[in-house]
Write a protein that holds these residues in place. Structure first.
Motif, PDB file in Angstrom:
ATOM      1  N   ARG C 205      37.739  39.298  38.965  1.00  0.00           N
ATOM      2  CA  ARG C 205      38.195  38.446  40.067  1.00  0.00           C
ATOM      3  C   ARG C 205      37.423  37.133  40.071  1.00  0.00           C
ATOM      4  O   ARG C 205      36.261  37.073  39.673  1.00  0.00           O
ATOM      5  CB  ARG C 205      38.067  39.157  41.408  1.00  0.00           C
ATOM      6  CG  ARG C 205      36.743  39.857  41.572  1.00  0.00           C
ATOM      7  CD  ARG C 205      36.531  40.612  42.893  1.00  0.00           C
ATOM      8  NE  ARG C 205      37.701  40.989  43.612  1.00  0.00           N
ATOM      9  CZ  ARG C 205      37.681  41.378  44.899  1.00  0.00           C
ATOM     10  NH1 ARG C 205      36.538  41.401  45.564  1.00  0.00           N
ATOM     11  NH2 ARG C 205      38.762  41.723  45.520  1.00  0.00           N
ATOM     12  N   ARG C 206      38.078  36.093  40.528  1.00  0.00           N
ATOM     13  CA  ARG C 206      37.444  34.769  40.614  1.00  0.00           C
ATOM     14  C   ARG C 206      37.958  34.062  41.870  1.00  0.00           C
ATOM     15  O   ARG C 206      39.137  34.170  42.211  1.00  0.00           O
ATOM     16  CB  ARG C 206      37.831  33.895  39.413  1.00  0.00           C
ATOM     17  CG  ARG C 206      37.140  34.240  38.107  1.00  0.00           C
ATOM     18  CD  ARG C 206      35.666  33.768  38.092  1.00  0.00           C
ATOM     19  NE  ARG C 206      35.046  34.050  36.812  1.00  0.00           N
ATOM     20  CZ  ARG C 206      34.650  35.266  36.413  1.00  0.00           C
ATOM     21  NH1 ARG C 206      34.835  36.319  37.187  1.00  0.00           N
ATOM     22  NH2 ARG C 206      34.090  35.429  35.227  1.00  0.00           N
ATOM     23  N   THR C 230      50.127  31.161  39.244  1.00  0.00           N
ATOM     24  CA  THR C 230      48.823  31.805  39.175  1.00  0.00           C
ATOM     25  C   THR C 230      48.763  33.130  39.927  1.00  0.00           C
ATOM     26  O   THR C 230      47.795  33.861  39.806  1.00  0.00           O
ATOM     27  CB  THR C 230      47.733  30.869  39.741  1.00  0.00           C
ATOM     28  OG1 THR C 230      48.112  30.479  41.063  1.00  0.00           O
ATOM     29  CG2 THR C 230      47.594  29.622  38.881  1.00  0.00           C
ATOM     30  N   VAL C 231      49.805  33.456  40.693  1.00  0.00           N
ATOM     31  CA  VAL C 231      49.886  34.716  41.444  1.00  0.00           C
ATOM     32  C   VAL C 231      48.559  35.072  42.114  1.00  0.00           C
ATOM     33  O   VAL C 231      47.907  36.046  41.753  1.00  0.00           O
ATOM     34  CB  VAL C 231      50.352  35.882  40.539  1.00  0.00           C
ATOM     35  CG1 VAL C 231      50.722  37.095  41.377  1.00  0.00           C
ATOM     36  CG2 VAL C 231      51.529  35.462  39.687  1.00  0.00           C
ATOM     37  N   PRO C 232      48.162  34.290  43.110  1.00  0.00           N
ATOM     38  CA  PRO C 232      46.886  34.592  43.768  1.00  0.00           C
ATOM     39  C   PRO C 232      46.967  35.887  44.574  1.00  0.00           C
ATOM     40  O   PRO C 232      48.027  36.238  45.092  1.00  0.00           O
ATOM     41  CB  PRO C 232      46.680  33.408  44.720  1.00  0.00           C
ATOM     42  CG  PRO C 232      47.799  32.459  44.486  1.00  0.00           C
ATOM     43  CD  PRO C 232      48.853  33.150  43.697  1.00  0.00           C
ATOM     44  N   PRO C 254      40.331  40.336  32.689  1.00  0.00           N
ATOM     45  CA  PRO C 254      39.394  39.210  32.478  1.00  0.00           C
ATOM     46  C   PRO C 254      40.068  38.030  31.780  1.00  0.00           C
ATOM     47  O   PRO C 254      39.905  36.885  32.216  1.00  0.00           O
ATOM     48  CB  PRO C 254      38.307  39.832  31.597  1.00  0.00           C
ATOM     49  CG  PRO C 254      38.359  41.297  31.873  1.00  0.00           C
ATOM     50  CD  PRO C 254      39.787  41.611  32.204  1.00  0.00           C
ATOM     51  N   GLU C 255      40.857  38.302  30.719  1.00  0.00           N
ATOM     52  CA  GLU C 255      41.489  37.210  29.971  1.00  0.00           C
ATOM     53  C   GLU C 255      42.414  36.403  30.886  1.00  0.00           C
ATOM     54  O   GLU C 255      42.412  35.165  30.876  1.00  0.00           O
ATOM     55  CB  GLU C 255      42.344  37.727  28.808  1.00  0.00           C
ATOM     56  CG  GLU C 255      41.694  38.765  27.908  1.00  0.00           C
ATOM     57  CD  GLU C 255      41.909  40.197  28.388  1.00  0.00           C
ATOM     58  OE1 GLU C 255      41.518  40.481  29.539  1.00  0.00           O
ATOM     59  OE2 GLU C 255      42.446  41.021  27.629  1.00  0.00           O
ATOM     60  N   SER C 274      33.981  30.653  41.263  1.00  0.00           N
ATOM     61  CA  SER C 274      32.846  31.541  41.486  1.00  0.00           C
ATOM     62  C   SER C 274      33.274  32.994  41.344  1.00  0.00           C
ATOM     63  O   SER C 274      34.434  33.342  41.576  1.00  0.00           O
ATOM     64  CB  SER C 274      32.283  31.308  42.894  1.00  0.00           C
ATOM     65  OG  SER C 274      31.387  32.345  43.233  1.00  0.00           O
ATOM     66  N   ALA C 275      32.332  33.833  40.960  1.00  0.00           N
ATOM     67  CA  ALA C 275      32.601  35.269  40.903  1.00  0.00           C
ATOM     68  C   ALA C 275      32.318  35.922  42.246  1.00  0.00           C
ATOM     69  O   ALA C 275      32.564  37.106  42.432  1.00  0.00           O
ATOM     70  CB  ALA C 275      31.754  35.908  39.812  1.00  0.00           C
TER      71      ALA C 275
END
Lengths: 442, 486, 404
Positions: C205-206, C230-232, C254-255, C274-275
């Motif tokens: 996640r970001r 981006t399908v948030p 992750p990719e 940010s993570a």
């Protein structure tokens, strides 16, 4: 009580009532509804294929043939879009024709309806009379039928068409009749017979000439027998079975000794009927076998050209084209890919698909004369979708569609080139300017 | 005049001539929906063109105490719009305007007769679509979808109609027009819309629906995977789900269902497959690519003998065509059949499929299986020939047996086709008397006279106001003037 | 249930003296049932005695809603705190109403699964979240309680135990009574157990966050994200004295997440990735435990964001710009006339944008002086529903819309 007794109480007589087994194939899923032009217009179950089949079922179950039943069967354009859409494989085409033959025998029409139908069947299936109608108003006046027609409110429908026909074909009065045989250019690859059709021959003789030229260019000897007459399509679609059978026998006779491998037709409505001769003449011991053989050799012009593959050089045509699927080609004969492939085979052509492409334009043989109101609405709907493609030229493979759509497009204030598929191929092979097609409005 | 005659007169005054159907031949074409073995000829059919007209008809029904049944495209598979013999069938097929498509709000506002797929067609130019996609999406109406809470192949990831309907204009059983929900989420008060969606027309009729539009995915990958058995296909499904992948769809068809689809639409599924999976992944390209690699690996590991990925939209269409035509296509391999709809926890799939096979072998009744494997929604197709004496009864028994299997495994008697007229008798097997009684409280609140689609869902509804053990008399607070009873 | 069993159940449920109030109303006594059967017993007895009942869990939102007209019994369900089932292969879990939401989330996390419902009020229970329909940023991905609840066990006002829904996600057998209970503030029935659908925990996640210049800019950025590919999982806006910030959460492989975060960074010039979540993520912009603020929930069409931000003005707001829900905190010390004016302004603006403004939480003294709910459509139907479920109006009487 026997089955026959029960049936006699119902809507149909013993002679080929709608086939119960074919009716039983319908599982009432409704997939046909959105493909049916009249359902789109009115949103009524009775004016959908599923509803019309249900009315047939009611008739078989013993309900009498009511005016309402006949009205909804009559409302069917016979576009056969539902046949394509049906996942259960219901033969609606066969069932509606069986039903229409029953209606013609067992339903008493009003004098007004009768007169109109008589008029149509006295003119349309007869190439010579149709040719005479190229001066249509003159004909109508001479026969005194214009008042009759006007009283049915139909002259308004026909007149623009007929005027349009004249505009389209200003030179046909002097058009030379096609020769009985056109030899292949270069190596001969096939010998084919050509059906000239009624409306096609009368109003679009250029299409027949182009057909002969393209076939010859692609290596076919083209045989064009005289006295072909009508194929019987209009009769069969309107339940006039005996009349249709007589036409069919005459056509079969005309090609019997012509020595052709295939019989080629450039009008979709005729093609679908020619491909149904085996059923039409199944009960005629003298013709049943001949009809089956004939039927197996019938090809639409797009089919035969696709089968043969191109040999004649295609010259570029810089055009955007909207291809309109004629119902009797796409739905009744399943010919969709071949015309598109042929068009895409011409360098420079950009092909655009029309929204709601599976929906009938409302022409449907003589439907637009018998049922002018729904036909007009469908024509307008089709015209809007065609104009929305932004194409320069509308191409189709059926004369009725061109006539129908042209008037709607013009009425909406748009200008679009109109051509039969074969005319585009002819233009490409002969190296004509695309401008000819672009400016050919009806 | 009889009440029906008064209603007919009202309808004639309101609607154009062809909007009021009284002719028997015409009425009969409305006697069944997509479940054709239940038939009732309605006393009257009306086809209103506006919400006002529809509400007026319902108001008249309420006054005259005439039952009414709403019908959209008539494609339901549980007899939910089966007419009432003394009642009026209210057909919404002329309420078919797409009123708004608002990209900036991700909403569309449509009338109930609008065809499901037409909403997507209208939204596609804006880059959006309407997610619920029942197999009948090319003809089923949004109003019908609301009534049945329709799902579809993609509801595994995107949810059902209830997750996509935000607001509605609703005509109550008294004929009043009220707003439920709205453009914005979480409308204050009870979630009445949540109760109305899936209530099968027994609470009232929606005359306008606000739906959520979903962004068209950047990438869609459709796989057709052949296995030699449903067990292996099931193992692949489990592996995919266990890995945390939520595909847009995972559909399974067994050999018999494949045969039917092949006969109907020549979908060219893998030869000799005992089962196929149709797996669809959608979303951002990078996500889809990563998931795709995993899905292919899981399928290989569980013994797939052919994995085909659609390369063009046409190929994708053909893969789906086989699946979406499956029900009607069974008509090609059997003269008659029953489409069953049951749900089981997904993990019970192998066990239940084996039990269905046993049931089929024991009874000699063939069963073709088509199902949404991702969420355990089974659609067994029970095949029979009605011309053979007793075959219909045997098929019914197998069909019932399959529902019992679903219930034994903690599932449901219907996942998307609804209870309708068909399964009302099964409701007591799934729900205790008190559970059904609680549903009746909702019914009584919305439609105390039970004129809205009576006879559906519930086997034996009690009369509203009949309350076992209900305390009589006024509440002390009320007596004291502290509280008001609304 | 036989009399002897019922008697035992009743004797096992303990009773205590109230230490808490419900929006300022002190209940007559507190009952502490430990099972659905005991709840039923209490409800039957209450029905017989004509006593009013207010259910509660951890009591974190006892001050929400209007003050009850009566509260003979505060029904404390916090002992119904077991996760009774977690079928990870079927992605479902069942928990007692008194189970802390955090506990249920922790339980299913062991199988890399999650209940995709934010714990916006710390300490809240399953039943409390259900009754008040609380939600946070993840609602953009997975919806709210109504979308996640698949089955429910309830005890009706007459003491009858009933279930709705079941243990499978896909189920249309009968009415979805569970949806009526969501957000009903305990006015229809007492929920004792609930079954939820779960989602897999994403691998990565970001958060991508950017400061916007003003309301219009924030709205423009929000629209850009909405229409992107981006399908948030969440698209939040946070406006305070420090300015307006737009925060986007992407989750997945992750990719994929790296690529989508990059696309977002390009859409949102100046954004930081940010993570870790930004400050205040998934919390209301007010202190839940203090009486210092009114908490207002505003809803609106997506296109109404700029206007709603303007209407909130210096008060700021925080919420889900991607779904059209946000929260506004108003300091309780403001004059009542000013508070009324703020509420009217928010109602006018959200009304124009198809939404509403509801006062969730306020000091009890203020609650008495305000119209907490604003206009409620279909109120007549709601009253009829209430009347059928609770004809004597004994369940949380007066806490809900229109005096229900």
């Amino acid at each position: 009580m026997t089955d026959i007794d029960i049936r006699n109480l119902g809507a149909f007589d013993e002679e080929h009532p709608p086939d119960q087994q074919l009716l039983d194939d319908c599982v009432h899923c409704g997939f046909c509804l959105p493909t049916c032009p009249t359902y789109l217009l009115w949103g009524e179950e009775m004016d959908s294929p599923r509803g019309r089949l249900y009315l047939m079922k009611e008739g078989l179950e013993g309900d009498p043939m009511s005016d309402s039943m006949v009205q909804h069967w009559d409302n069917c354009l016979g576009c056969m879009s539902c046949v394509t859409a049906c996942p259960s494989g219901v033969r609606y085409d066969t069932l509606i024709e069986q039903t229409r033959a029953q209606v013609e025998r067992n339903h008493v029409r009003t004098p007004k309806e009768k007169a109109l139908r008589s008029l149509i069947f006295a003119i349309f299936p007869h190439p010579k009379r149709l040719r005479a109608m190229r001066g249509p108003l003159r004909l109508l006046q001479r026969t005194g039928l214009d008042r009759r027609l006007r009283s049915t409110g139909l002259l308004d429908r026909m007149a623009p068409h007929l005027a349009a026909m004249e505009r389209l074909t200003p030179t046909i009065t002097s058009a030379e009749p096609l020769p009985a045989r056109v030899p292949a250019t270069g190596e001969r690859r096939a010998v084919v017979g050509m059906l000239t059709g009624c409306v096609q021959g009368a109003f679009f003789p250029g299409v027949n000439a182009a057909t002969a030229r393209v076939l010859a260019a692609e290596g076919c000897d083209v045989v064009i027998p005289r006295d072909q007459g009508c194929c019987g399509a209009l009769s069969v679609h309107n339940g006039r079975e005996q009349e249709a059978q007589a036409y069919a026998r005459r056509i079969i006779d005309a090609f019997e000794d012509a020595g052709v491998e295939h019989i080629v037709i450039n009008a979709a409505g005729c093609g679908s009927t020619l491909k149904d001769y085996a059923r039409l003449l199944a009960d005629d011991p003298a013709y049943a076998a001949k009809a089956a053989d004939f039927e197996s050799r019938v090809r639409d012009i797009a089919e035969i050209l696709d089968e043969l593959g191109p040999v004649a050089e295609r010259h570029p045509l810089d055009l955007t084209i909207a291809y309109h699927d004629a119902c009797h080609l796409a739905h009744a004969q399943g010919v969709r890919a071949q015309p598109r492939a042929l068009l895409k085979g011409i360098p420079g052509i950009e092909l655009r698909e029309i929204a709601e492409g599976e929906i009938c334009c409302g022409s449907a043989g003589i439907y637009n004369i018998l049922n002018p109101e729904p036909a007009r609405e469908l024509g307008e709907r089709k015209a809007r979708n065609i104009v929305a493609t932004g194409a320069e030229v509308l191409v189709t493979a059926n004369p009725g569609c061109l006539l129908q759509v042209a008037s709607a497009i013009t009425a909406q204030g748009h200008q679009l080139g109109m051509a039969h598929l074969i005319e585009v191929l002819d233009a490409s092979i002969s190296g004509s300017s695309p401008e000819v097609l672009r400016s050919r409005t009806l | 005049m009889t009440p029906l005659q008064r209603l007919t007169a009202t309808a004639r005054a309101l609607l154009p001539e062809d909007g009021v159907i009284t002719d028997l031949a015409r009425l009969r074409t409305y006697e069944c929906d997509g479940l054709a073995h239940y038939r009732v000829t309605p006393a009257l059919v009306v086809i209103p063109e506006t919400a006002e007209q529809l509400a007026e008809i319902v108001r008249c029904c309420a006054e005259e105490q005439i039952p009414y049944v709403a019908r959209g495209s008539g494609t339901g598979l549980s007899g939910g719009s089966l007419p009432h013999a003394e009642g009026v069938l209210v057909v919404t097929s002329r309420l078919r305007a797409i009123k708004e498509v608002r990209r900036e709000d991700q909403r569309a506002v449509v009338e109930p007769g609008v065809i499901n797929l037409d909403v997507t067609r209208a939204a596609t130019p804006e880059g959006y679509y309407y997610a619920p996609d029942p197999s009948s999406q090319q003809i089923c109406s949004i109003g019908g979808n609301v009534a049945e809470n329709s799902g579809g192949a993609h509801c595994l990831k995107y949810g059902f109609t209830t997750n996509h309907v935000l607001g509605a204009e609703f005509v109550t059983a008294a004929g009043d027009r009220v707003r439920l929900g709205g453009d914005a989420p979480d409308s204050p008060g009870y979630d009445l819309l949540g109760a109305v969606v899936g209530s099968e027309g027994t609470l009232g009729i929606v005359t306008e629906v606000t739906v959520r539009l979903v962004r068209l995915p950047e990438k869609v990958v459709t796989l057709l995977v052949g296995f030699d058995s449903t067990d292996r296909a099931g193992a692949a499904v489990s592996a995919i789900i266990a890995a945390g992948i939520v595909p847009a769809a995972i559909e399974m068809m067994d050999a018999l269902a494949i045969e039917a689809a092949e006969a109907a639409v020549s979908c060219n599924y893998p030869d000799g497959a005992g089962a196929v999976l149709v797996i669809e992944l959608d979303g951002p390209a990078a996500e889809v690519d990563a998931e795709y690699a995993d899905v292919v690996r899981f399928c290989e590991e569980t013994g797939a003998f052919e994995i085909r990925t659609a390369k063009t939209p046409e190929e994708r269409f053909l893969i789906w065509k086989g699946r979406k035509s499956a029900f009607a296509a069974v008509g090609r391999i059997s003269p008659d059949y029953i489409v069953q709809d049951g749900v089981i926890p997904r993990t019970a799939l192998p066990e239940v499929l084996r039990a269905i096979t046993e049931l089929s072998e024991r009874s000699g009744v063939r069963v073709a299986n088509v199902f949404h494997a991702g969420d355990g929604n089974l659609h067994p197709l029970v095949l029979f020939d009605d011309a053979v004496p007793g075959a219909g009864d045997a098929a019914e028994e197998v069909s019932r047996g399959i529902l019992d299997l679903c219930l034994q495994h903690g599932g449901s008697i219907t996942g998307e086709h609804g209870v309708g007229a068909d399964k009302a008798g099964h409701m007591p097997k799934m729900h205790a008397a008190d559970d059904l009684d609680t549903m009746q409280l909702v019914r009584c609140a919305f439609d105390p006279d039970r004129i809205s689609n009576p006879g559906k869902i519930f086997p034996t509804p009690r009369l509203c106001g009949e309350r076992p053990g209900r305390r009589q008399g006024a509440h002390p607070l009320q007596q004291a003037g502290i509280a008001e009873v609304f | 249930m036989s009399d002897s069993l019922a008697g035992r159940a009743a004797s096992e449920a303990s009773v205590s003296r109230p230490t808490r109030s419900i929006s300022g109303v002190t209940p007559g006594r507190v009952e502490h049932p430990t099972s659905t059967a005991e709840v039923a017993e209490i409800m039957r007895a209450a029905a017989a005695a004509g006593e009013s009942v207010v259910p509660t869990g951890a009591g974190t939102k006892l001050d929400w809603g209007s003050p009850p007209a009566s509260a003979d019994i505060l029904l404390d369900l916090s002992a119904l705190d077991q996760v009774s089932e977690h079928a990870s292969g079927d992605l479902i879990a069942t928990a007692g109403a008194g189970t802390p939401l955090a506990q249920l989330k922790e339980h299913v996390a062991a199988a890399d699964q999650r209940l995709a419902l934010d714990e916006v009020v710390p300490g809240t229970t399953v039943g409390g979240a259900l009754a008040t329909n609380t939600s946070g940023p993840l609602r953009m991905l997975a919806g709210t309680m109504r979308d996640l609840l698949i089955g429910v066990t309830m005890v009706r006002a007459d003491g009858v135990v009933a279930k709705a829904g079941g243990k499978v996600v896909k189920n249309v057998a009968g009415y979805d009574v569970g949806k009526l209970l969501v957000g009903s503030y305990g006015t229809l029935a007492v929920v004792t157990e609930a079954t939820f659908r779960l989602h897999p925990v994403p691998q990565s996640r970001r958060w991508v966050s950017v400061a916007a210049r003003d309301s219009a800019h924030a709205a423009g950025l929000t629209q850009a994200v909405l229409h992107s590919q981006t399908v948030p999982s969440a698209l939040e806006v946070d406006a305070s004295a420090g300015g307006v910030r737009v925060d986007v959460l992407v989750e997945g492989r992750p990719e994929g997440v790296v690529g989508r975060a990059a696309v977002l960074s390009a859409l949102l010039p100046g954004a930081e990735t940010s993570a870790e979540p930004p400050a205040g993520w998934g919390r209301y912009p007010w202190n839940d435990t203090a009486d210092s603020h009114l908490g207002i929930k505003v809803t609106f069409r997506l296109s109404g964001l700029a206007d709603v931000l303007e209407a909130a003005g210096e008060l700021g707001l925080r919420g889900s710009a991607g779904v059209g829900v946000a929260y506004v905190a108003v300091p309780a010390e403001r004059e009542i006339t000013e508070i009324r004016a703020i509420l009217a302004r928010l109602r006018e603006t959200t009304g124009r944008h198809g939404g509403s403004a509801v006062v969730l939480d306020a000091p009890p003294a203020l609650e008495q002086q305000l119209d907490l709910w604003g206009p409620v459509p279909a109120l007549g139907l709601m009253r009829r529903v209430k009347h059928e479920f609770d004809p004597d109006h004994r369940l949380s009487p007066g806490r809900f819309v229109g005096g229900i």
